[in-house]
Design a protein around this motif. Structure first.
Motif, PDB file in Angstrom:
ATOM      1  N   ASP A 199       0.813  -1.221   0.000  1.00  0.00           N
ATOM      2  CA  ASP A 199       0.000   0.000   0.000  1.00  0.00           C
ATOM      3  C   ASP A 199       0.842   1.265   0.000  1.00  0.00           C
ATOM      4  O   ASP A 199       0.432   2.282   0.548  1.00  0.00           O
ATOM      5  CB  ASP A 199      -0.916   0.029   1.233  1.00  0.00           C
ATOM      6  CG  ASP A 199      -1.972  -1.047   1.199  1.00  0.00           C
ATOM      7  OD1 ASP A 199      -2.540  -1.272   0.126  1.00  0.00           O
ATOM      8  OD2 ASP A 199      -2.221  -1.665   2.249  1.00  0.00           O
ATOM      9  N   ASP A 210      -0.567   4.491   2.066  1.00  0.00           N
ATOM     10  CA  ASP A 210      -1.996   4.810   2.064  1.00  0.00           C
ATOM     11  C   ASP A 210      -2.749   3.726   2.819  1.00  0.00           C
ATOM     12  O   ASP A 210      -2.477   2.538   2.654  1.00  0.00           O
ATOM     13  CB  ASP A 210      -2.532   4.891   0.635  1.00  0.00           C
ATOM     14  CG  ASP A 210      -1.946   6.057  -0.127  1.00  0.00           C
ATOM     15  OD1 ASP A 210      -1.998   7.181   0.403  1.00  0.00           O
ATOM     16  OD2 ASP A 210      -1.442   5.854  -1.244  1.00  0.00           O
ATOM     17  N   THR A 211      -3.705   4.139   3.639  1.00  0.00           N
ATOM     18  CA  THR A 211      -4.516   3.195   4.398  1.00  0.00           C
ATOM     19  C   THR A 211      -5.851   3.832   4.753  1.00  0.00           C
ATOM     20  O   THR A 211      -5.955   5.060   4.820  1.00  0.00           O
ATOM     21  CB  THR A 211      -3.781   2.740   5.682  1.00  0.00           C
ATOM     22  OG1 THR A 211      -4.615   1.801   6.386  1.00  0.00           O
ATOM     23  CG2 THR A 211      -3.441   3.892   6.598  1.00  0.00           C
ATOM     24  N   THR A 212      -6.855   3.012   4.961  1.00  0.00           N
ATOM     25  CA  THR A 212      -8.143   3.516   5.442  1.00  0.00           C
ATOM     26  C   THR A 212      -8.211   3.466   6.967  1.00  0.00           C
ATOM     27  O   THR A 212      -9.182   3.916   7.553  1.00  0.00           O
ATOM     28  CB  THR A 212      -9.316   2.699   4.860  1.00  0.00           C
ATOM     29  OG1 THR A 212      -9.148   1.343   5.227  1.00  0.00           O
ATOM     30  CG2 THR A 212      -9.383   2.840   3.359  1.00  0.00           C
ATOM     31  N   THR A 257      -6.434  12.117   3.292  1.00  0.00           N
ATOM     32  CA  THR A 257      -6.247  12.302   1.857  1.00  0.00           C
ATOM     33  C   THR A 257      -7.387  13.148   1.307  1.00  0.00           C
ATOM     34  O   THR A 257      -8.530  13.011   1.741  1.00  0.00           O
ATOM     35  CB  THR A 257      -6.167  10.956   1.114  1.00  0.00           C
ATOM     36  OG1 THR A 257      -7.340  10.211   1.397  1.00  0.00           O
ATOM     37  CG2 THR A 257      -4.955  10.168   1.514  1.00  0.00           C
ATOM     38  N   ARG A 314     -10.616  11.395  -0.102  1.00  0.00           N
ATOM     39  CA  ARG A 314     -11.196  10.471   0.857  1.00  0.00           C
ATOM     40  C   ARG A 314     -12.695  10.231   0.657  1.00  0.00           C
ATOM     41  O   ARG A 314     -13.174   9.119   0.770  1.00  0.00           O
ATOM     42  CB  ARG A 314     -10.959  11.072   2.225  1.00  0.00           C
ATOM     43  CG  ARG A 314     -11.075  10.149   3.308  1.00  0.00           C
ATOM     44  CD  ARG A 314     -10.552  10.794   4.563  1.00  0.00           C
ATOM     45  NE  ARG A 314     -11.001   9.877   5.553  1.00  0.00           N
ATOM     46  CZ  ARG A 314     -11.333  10.159   6.751  1.00  0.00           C
ATOM     47  NH1 ARG A 314     -11.187  11.357   7.185  1.00  0.00           N
ATOM     48  NH2 ARG A 314     -11.768   9.249   7.547  1.00  0.00           N
ATOM     49  N   GLN A 371      -9.187   4.885   0.095  1.00  0.00           N
ATOM     50  CA  GLN A 371      -8.272   5.915   0.551  1.00  0.00           C
ATOM     51  C   GLN A 371      -8.834   6.542   1.812  1.00  0.00           C
ATOM     52  O   GLN A 371     -10.021   6.670   1.973  1.00  0.00           O
ATOM     53  CB  GLN A 371      -8.085   7.001  -0.511  1.00  0.00           C
ATOM     54  CG  GLN A 371      -7.493   6.504  -1.786  1.00  0.00           C
ATOM     55  CD  GLN A 371      -6.049   6.087  -1.618  1.00  0.00           C
ATOM     56  OE1 GLN A 371      -5.313   6.645  -0.821  1.00  0.00           O
ATOM     57  NE2 GLN A 371      -5.644   5.078  -2.347  1.00  0.00           N
ATOM     58  N   TYR A 405      -6.165   7.839   4.602  1.00  0.00           N
ATOM     59  CA  TYR A 405      -5.045   8.529   5.233  1.00  0.00           C
ATOM     60  C   TYR A 405      -3.764   8.227   4.463  1.00  0.00           C
ATOM     61  O   TYR A 405      -3.592   7.142   3.923  1.00  0.00           O
ATOM     62  CB  TYR A 405      -4.894   8.079   6.680  1.00  0.00           C
ATOM     63  CG  TYR A 405      -6.186   8.212   7.439  1.00  0.00           C
ATOM     64  CD1 TYR A 405      -6.625   9.451   7.875  1.00  0.00           C
ATOM     65  CD2 TYR A 405      -6.990   7.106   7.672  1.00  0.00           C
ATOM     66  CE1 TYR A 405      -7.836   9.587   8.545  1.00  0.00           C
ATOM     67  CE2 TYR A 405      -8.200   7.222   8.336  1.00  0.00           C
ATOM     68  CZ  TYR A 405      -8.615   8.466   8.777  1.00  0.00           C
ATOM     69  OH  TYR A 405      -9.810   8.590   9.423  1.00  0.00           O
ATOM     70  N   ARG A 406      -2.901   9.205   4.421  1.00  0.00           N
ATOM     71  CA  ARG A 406      -1.592   9.023   3.796  1.00  0.00           C
ATOM     72  C   ARG A 406      -0.532   9.399   4.818  1.00  0.00           C
ATOM     73  O   ARG A 406      -0.636  10.408   5.500  1.00  0.00           O
ATOM     74  CB  ARG A 406      -1.447   9.880   2.555  1.00  0.00           C
ATOM     75  CG  ARG A 406      -0.038   9.811   1.982  1.00  0.00           C
ATOM     76  CD  ARG A 406       0.027  10.307   0.586  1.00  0.00           C
ATOM     77  NE  ARG A 406      -0.335   9.189  -0.276  1.00  0.00           N
ATOM     78  CZ  ARG A 406      -0.074   9.151  -1.571  1.00  0.00           C
ATOM     79  NH1 ARG A 406       0.522  10.151  -2.160  1.00  0.00           N
ATOM     80  NH2 ARG A 406      -0.431   8.108  -2.292  1.00  0.00           N
TER      81      ARG A 406
END
Length: 124
Positions: free
Chosen positions: A61, A72-74, A98, A101, A107, A109-110
């Motif tokens: 990711d 990147d993660t949710t 992000t 979002r 998507q 958070y980065r």
């Protein structure tokens, strides 16, 4: 149950024959992408272990651009844990919502990071 010995492993579905293993993974790591997190005690691991985990997360990711790493993660919990691991290795990390979002379920958070060391890569 999935037959892992066959070559038919292209599905995203993973089945567990051991309910206790599935229950432990759900309890320690969260259920669903928005609830992903590392199990308790991850900070007590060696720097090599942390580098391996970060390399796996980056391969899955992440991206490298302009000499910085981006994950990147949710999951906000996972984003925070990534920042803590980066800082433990002497790096600098910052997390952001992000901007896209609201338009994507994948998507949220980065994390931007700069590391003073190289990470191993699993990508071939």
């Amino acid at each position: 149950l999935r037959d892992w010995s066959s070559d038919v492993c292209s599905s995203d579905l993973i089945s567990f024959g051991d309910v206790s293993l599935a229950t432990r993974l759900w309890a320690d790591c969260g259920i669903g992408a928005k609830n992903k997190e590392l199990p308790p005690g991850f900070l007590g691991q060696s720097d090599d272990w942390i580098k391996q985990v970060l390399a796996g997360l980056l391969d899955g990711d992440g991206t490298i651009a302009d000499s910085r790493i981006a994950f990147d993660t949710t999951s906000w919990a996972l984003a925070c844990q990534i920042m803590v691991m980066i800082r433990k290795l002497g790096g600098v990390a910052a997390g952001y919502d992000t901007p896209w979002r609201e338009h994507s379920a994948n998507q949220g958070y980065r994390v931007y990071a700069w590391l003073p060391c190289d990470l191993p890569s699993y990508k071939k």
